[in-house]
Design a protein around this motif. Structure first.
Motif: not given
Length: 146
Positions: A28, A31, A34, A37
């Motif tokens: 999550l 998403i 990104p 990440s």
């Protein structure tokens, strides 16, 4: 159910649920942002920490192991004590292992804890009923033979 078997099964269930929950949490995050990440990194000790936390969280289940001759009020007290004991352990583990860094992330851990707690209760209840059914069936077959 044998107490050691119960501890082992709950350790495995809790470990798997923690891994699933943390994976979902990181998915999550990916998403939602990104570009951040790359910052999602697990330390080398995380798998062992998850297993140790799961093992420690399965031990208070022994509070609920011998429930044959207790009142429903005592059982309710044991369940509440069990819940808060495990919540304290998960909160402490989360703080020490950096599962959360702020109050919003702690609430995510709290939600995951509640879901995992309910999942483990449901599966443990189902396994207990299945074993009870098998034992009763075996006893009935022995009685039929006599």
């Amino acid at each position: 159910m044998n107490k050691l078997k119960l501890i082992f099964m709950q350790t495995v269930m809790i470990s798997a649920a923690i891994l699933f929950g943390m994976g979902l949490q990181f998915m999550l995050k990916f998403i939602a942002a990104p570009e951040d990440s790359i910052k999602i990194i697990w330390p080398w000790y995380m798998p062992l920490a998850i297993i140790l936390t799961a093992f420690l969280c399965s031990i208070p289940t022994l509070l609920l192991a011998d429930i044959d001759n207790i009142s429903s009020k005592d059982m309710q007290c044991r369940i509440i004590l069990h819940f808060f004991c495990i919540l304290a352990m998960v909160s402490a583990a989360g703080f020490l292992l950096k599962w959360y860094e702020n109050i919003n992330e702690y609430f995510i851990i709290l939600l995951m804890f509640i879901l995992i707690y309910a999942f483990v209760w449901a599966i443990s209840f189902w396994i207990g009923k299945t074993e009870e059914h098998k034992i009763n069936k075996a006893i009935k077959e022995i009685q039929d033979e006599e």
